[in-house]
Design an enzyme around this catalytic site. Sequence first.
Site, short mmCIF file in Angstrom:
data_model
loop_
_atom_site.label_atom_id
_atom_site.label_comp_id
_atom_site.label_asym_id
_atom_site.label_seq_id
_atom_site.Cartn_x
_atom_site.Cartn_y
_atom_site.Cartn_z
N GLU A 1 0.84 -1.21 0.00
CA GLU A 1 0.00 0.00 0.00
C GLU A 1 0.87 1.26 0.00
OE1 GLU A 1 -2.80 1.38 -0.16
OE2 GLU A 1 -4.44 0.20 0.68
N ASP A 2 0.32 2.34 -0.54
CA ASP A 2 1.01 3.62 -0.49
C ASP A 2 0.79 4.30 0.87
OD1 ASP A 2 -1.70 4.07 -0.92
OD2 ASP A 2 -1.43 5.41 -2.63
P1 5GP Z 1 -7.99 5.32 3.58
O1 5GP Z 1 -9.09 4.41 3.11
O2 5GP Z 1 -7.01 4.64 4.50
O3 5GP Z 1 -8.54 6.57 4.19
O4 5GP Z 1 -7.24 5.84 2.30
C1 5GP Z 1 -6.33 5.09 1.64
C2 5GP Z 1 -6.05 5.67 0.28
O5 5GP Z 1 -6.37 7.05 0.19
C3 5GP Z 1 -4.59 5.57 -0.02
O6 5GP Z 1 -4.26 4.32 -0.56
C4 5GP Z 1 -4.39 6.71 -0.99
O7 5GP Z 1 -4.69 6.29 -2.30
C5 5GP Z 1 -5.41 7.75 -0.56
N1 5GP Z 1 -4.78 8.77 0.28
C6 5GP Z 1 -4.87 8.90 1.62
N2 5GP Z 1 -4.14 9.94 2.05
C7 5GP Z 1 -3.54 10.45 0.96
C8 5GP Z 1 -2.60 11.52 0.76
O8 5GP Z 1 -2.15 12.22 1.67
N3 5GP Z 1 -2.20 11.74 -0.53
C9 5GP Z 1 -2.66 11.00 -1.57
N4 5GP Z 1 -2.20 11.32 -2.77
N5 5GP Z 1 -3.52 9.98 -1.42
C10 5GP Z 1 -3.95 9.71 -0.16
#
Ligand code: 5GP
Length: 179
Positions: free
Chosen positions: A99-100
């Site tokens: 994951e990123d």
């Molecule tokens: P979650 O479901 O954990 O809130 O979000 C996960 C996904 O949201 C990550 O895999 C990513 O694609 C996106 N995301 C969350 N925070 C960031 C951020 O600071 N920058 C970017 N570019 N994408 C984010």
Amino acid sequence: MSSQPKLHTLFRRDEIEATVKRLAAEIRGDYYGKYPLLIGVLKGSFMFMADLIRLLDFPLEVEFIRLSSYGRGRQTSGRIKVVQGPRSEVKGREVLVIEDIVDTGLTTSFLLDYLRKKKPASLKLCALTDKPSRRRIPVTIDYLGFTVPDKFLVGYGLDWDERFRNLPDIHVLEGDIHF
Ligand code: 5GP
């Protein structure tokens, strides 16, 4: 009136390289000889995945999975769908998700549940970055690169509205940005 988005560098490419090296050493220690299936989450993990697997000197398989888009905004909608699943059989495999960012945790926990139903022999998570202050669902990260503040990050595969993925460093996007 809105100003241009400004970038403030958070991690330079040499820091990222050192961190990816450390993660590769940890992963090698646990997966050497096990022919793991590494599943990258598109699009954000593609650059991290490419750098990571070049440092893994043993047989492994690479797959990608694409989930419904995070969209232009900063918030995960919570409505997550698998747009493109892994083509390889997951059942019985040693699976490592790449994951990123783990932000609220909604996307990752959805994905881990989805893969767990396919009955892998093991299922672990490697995340380049973690924003623990935003967590809504607990997620265990087995291999973690950086803990990051509650800021919007771009570069090294991460985008803002499809921009900035190509930047080799990780930056905080600042300025008067309308999501
Ligand atoms: P979650 O479901 O954990 O809130 O979000 C996960 C996904 O949201 C990550 O895999 C990513 O694609 C996106 N995301 C969350 N925070 C960031 C951020 O600071 N920058 C970017 N570019 N994408 C984010």
